[in-house]
Design a protein around this motif. Sequence first.
Motif, PDB file in Angstrom:
ATOM      1  N   THR A 178      -1.605   4.889 -13.787  1.00  0.00           N
ATOM      2  CA  THR A 178      -0.477   5.791 -13.979  1.00  0.00           C
ATOM      3  C   THR A 178       0.683   5.410 -13.070  1.00  0.00           C
ATOM      4  N   PRO A 179       1.915   5.834 -13.395  1.00  0.00           N
ATOM      5  CA  PRO A 179       3.042   5.585 -12.494  1.00  0.00           C
ATOM      6  C   PRO A 179       2.827   6.190 -11.110  1.00  0.00           C
ATOM      7  N   GLU A 180       2.200   7.360 -11.064  1.00  0.00           N
ATOM      8  CA  GLU A 180       1.945   8.010  -9.778  1.00  0.00           C
ATOM      9  C   GLU A 180       1.067   7.132  -8.883  1.00  0.00           C
ATOM     10  N   GLU A 181       0.034   6.539  -9.480  1.00  0.00           N
ATOM     11  CA  GLU A 181      -0.859   5.684  -8.705  1.00  0.00           C
ATOM     12  C   GLU A 181      -0.169   4.383  -8.299  1.00  0.00           C
ATOM     13  N   GLY A 182       0.675   3.852  -9.163  1.00  0.00           N
ATOM     14  CA  GLY A 182       1.420   2.653  -8.807  1.00  0.00           C
ATOM     15  C   GLY A 182       2.363   2.907  -7.644  1.00  0.00           C
ATOM     16  N   ARG A 183       3.030   4.051  -7.686  1.00  0.00           N
ATOM     17  CA  ARG A 183       3.943   4.398  -6.598  1.00  0.00           C
ATOM     18  C   ARG A 183       3.184   4.619  -5.295  1.00  0.00           C
ATOM     19  N   ARG A 184       2.059   5.339  -5.380  1.00  0.00           N
ATOM     20  CA  ARG A 184       1.263   5.593  -4.173  1.00  0.00           C
ATOM     21  C   ARG A 184       0.762   4.287  -3.566  1.00  0.00           C
ATOM     22  N   ALA A 185       0.188   3.422  -4.395  1.00  0.00           N
ATOM     23  CA  ALA A 185      -0.392   2.177  -3.897  1.00  0.00           C
ATOM     24  C   ALA A 185       0.660   1.294  -3.247  1.00  0.00           C
ATOM     25  N   MET A 186       1.836   1.191  -3.882  1.00  0.00           N
ATOM     26  CA  MET A 186       2.888   0.340  -3.327  1.00  0.00           C
ATOM     27  C   MET A 186       3.459   0.943  -2.051  1.00  0.00           C
ATOM     28  N   SER A 187       3.630   2.262  -2.030  1.00  0.00           N
ATOM     29  CA  SER A 187       4.147   2.936  -0.836  1.00  0.00           C
ATOM     30  C   SER A 187       3.204   2.749   0.334  1.00  0.00           C
ATOM     31  N   GLU A 188       1.892   2.863   0.091  1.00  0.00           N
ATOM     32  CA  GLU A 188       0.921   2.680   1.169  1.00  0.00           C
ATOM     33  C   GLU A 188       0.939   1.247   1.679  1.00  0.00           C
ATOM     34  N   MET A 189       1.048   0.294   0.775  1.00  0.00           N
ATOM     35  CA  MET A 189       1.093  -1.107   1.192  1.00  0.00           C
ATOM     36  C   MET A 189       2.307  -1.366   2.080  1.00  0.00           C
ATOM     37  N   LEU A 190       3.461  -0.868   1.665  1.00  0.00           N
ATOM     38  CA  LEU A 190       4.674  -1.058   2.461  1.00  0.00           C
ATOM     39  C   LEU A 190       4.591  -0.302   3.781  1.00  0.00           C
ATOM     40  N   GLY A 191       3.999   0.901   3.741  1.00  0.00           N
ATOM     41  CA  GLY A 191       3.870   1.704   4.948  1.00  0.00           C
ATOM     42  C   GLY A 191       2.970   1.067   5.982  1.00  0.00           C
ATOM     43  N   GLN A 192       2.048   0.228   5.537  1.00  0.00           N
ATOM     44  CA  GLN A 192       1.143  -0.473   6.450  1.00  0.00           C
ATOM     45  C   GLN A 192       1.745  -1.782   6.954  1.00  0.00           C
ATOM     46  N   GLY A 193       3.000  -2.029   6.575  1.00  0.00           N
ATOM     47  CA  GLY A 193       3.679  -3.226   7.044  1.00  0.00           C
ATOM     48  C   GLY A 193       3.385  -4.476   6.249  1.00  0.00           C
ATOM     49  N   VAL A 194       2.720  -4.317   5.114  1.00  0.00           N
ATOM     50  CA  VAL A 194       2.424  -5.481   4.267  1.00  0.00           C
ATOM     51  C   VAL A 194       3.694  -5.875   3.525  1.00  0.00           C
ATOM     52  N   ARG A 195       3.989  -7.141   3.542  1.00  0.00           N
ATOM     53  CA  ARG A 195       5.178  -7.631   2.853  1.00  0.00           C
ATOM     54  C   ARG A 195       4.776  -8.609   1.759  1.00  0.00           C
ATOM     55  N   CYS A 196       5.430  -8.481   0.626  1.00  0.00           N
ATOM     56  CA  CYS A 196       5.180  -9.371  -0.502  1.00  0.00           C
ATOM     57  C   CYS A 196       6.517  -9.693  -1.153  1.00  0.00           C
ATOM     58  N   ASP A 197       6.552 -10.764  -1.905  1.00  0.00           N
ATOM     59  CA  ASP A 197       7.779 -11.099  -2.637  1.00  0.00           C
ATOM     60  C   ASP A 197       7.579 -11.063  -4.146  1.00  0.00           C
ATOM     61  N   GLY A 198       6.376 -10.659  -4.568  1.00  0.00           N
ATOM     62  CA  GLY A 198       6.079 -10.505  -5.986  1.00  0.00           C
ATOM     63  C   GLY A 198       4.923  -9.547  -6.168  1.00  0.00           C
ATOM     64  N   VAL A 199       4.881  -8.857  -7.300  1.00  0.00           N
ATOM     65  CA  VAL A 199       3.788  -7.929  -7.597  1.00  0.00           C
ATOM     66  C   VAL A 199       3.368  -8.091  -9.052  1.00  0.00           C
ATOM     67  N   VAL A 200       2.078  -8.335  -9.248  1.00  0.00           N
ATOM     68  CA  VAL A 200       1.476  -8.299 -10.579  1.00  0.00           C
ATOM     69  C   VAL A 200       0.763  -6.961 -10.720  1.00  0.00           C
ATOM     70  N   CYS A 201       1.049  -6.232 -11.789  1.00  0.00           N
ATOM     71  CA  CYS A 201       0.448  -4.907 -12.004  1.00  0.00           C
ATOM     72  C   CYS A 201      -0.500  -4.952 -13.200  1.00  0.00           C
ATOM     73  N   SER A 202      -1.592  -4.184 -13.110  1.00  0.00           N
ATOM     74  CA  SER A 202      -2.591  -4.166 -14.180  1.00  0.00           C
ATOM     75  C   SER A 202      -2.040  -3.630 -15.486  1.00  0.00           C
ATOM     76  N   ASN A 203      -1.044  -2.771 -15.415  1.00  0.00           N
ATOM     77  CA  ASN A 203      -0.386  -2.335 -16.645  1.00  0.00           C
ATOM     78  C   ASN A 203       1.049  -1.909 -16.335  1.00  0.00           C
ATOM     79  N   ASP A 204       1.793  -1.600 -17.369  1.00  0.00           N
ATOM     80  CA  ASP A 204       3.206  -1.247 -17.190  1.00  0.00           C
ATOM     81  C   ASP A 204       3.377   0.098 -16.501  1.00  0.00           C
ATOM     82  N   SER A 205       2.482   1.041 -16.758  1.00  0.00           N
ATOM     83  CA  SER A 205       2.600   2.349 -16.121  1.00  0.00           C
ATOM     84  C   SER A 205       2.543   2.213 -14.602  1.00  0.00           C
ATOM     85  N   LEU A 206       1.607   1.415 -14.099  1.00  0.00           N
ATOM     86  CA  LEU A 206       1.555   1.156 -12.663  1.00  0.00           C
ATOM     87  C   LEU A 206       2.842   0.490 -12.192  1.00  0.00           C
TER      88      LEU A 206
END
Length: 292
Positions: A178-206
């Motif tokens: 779901t979009p909610e889970e995609g937002r949560r997962a990405m926010s947590e990753m950024l909040g933990q200081g993880v940096r990326c320059d690309g993201v592959v998502c399992s589906n469009d909703s995420l």
Amino acid sequence: MRARRSAPVSRRERTGIVALAVPDLNEPYFAELTSLFVTRAHERGLSILIQQTAGGHEREVDIANGVGLPPIDGLIHIPRSLTVGDLTRRTAPGPIVLLGEHIQVSPFTHVTVDNKAGTDAATAHLAAAGCRRVAFVGRRDARPSDAADQRFAGYRQAVARLGLSEDVELIATVDAFTPEEGRRAMSEMLGQGVRCDGVVCSNDSLAFGVLSALQDAGLVVPRDVAVIGFDDVHAARFSTPALSSVAPDDSALVEAALDELERQMSTPPGMDMPVRNVVVGARIESRASTAR
């Protein structure tokens, strides 16, 4: 496409009705796929009876057994928890075609998308855009998903082949697509200081949720982070920026499923049916979210 042999198919008088069992019509991909099934079935003189299962085992078994359904000519089933044992014990045997990744080896015809190749191509697409730290949002652990497993495997395969970063911190697990889970997962990753320059998502909703989280963090897509989804739902064209996505050949998927079901429906009673495994391809729809 591989062929095996199955038990004889029983037959009764035709009704012109085919049941379609889908997990969740709130998921845009399944809603759009269902609409395509309705259209293509109508062109063949068939009506679609839609059944939503929520991926529940009991509900999926009931539909496979015809519980609560009117007489139908056949069933197209997108299972999430159904087993081969459940299917071999069907109390209402008849034409059936399985869709998706959950049951790939069985005495029943199966049609699916090459999910592993799709995310491999998506990861390579980001690498071609210059991404070296490519995250994956959409792994499932607590509530396993065969599609997510295949898509994660394709991502890992490409990461290894292309020499991209293999940091485990770049992998985000979700409870739902779901979009909610995609937002949560990405926010947590950024909040933990993880940096990326690309993201592959399992589906469009995420991916829609990932776009939202990146914007909230002040990151610009695709300049700072390129994002690609999977399924190519209609809304992908209208997100900000427009979302690149892996586009399954849904037309081929639907036509193959209906072809295989009608092949079973037209087979004389008692005749053995060859069981087929049909895999359709996918392509990359490149849009603004990866145009670095």
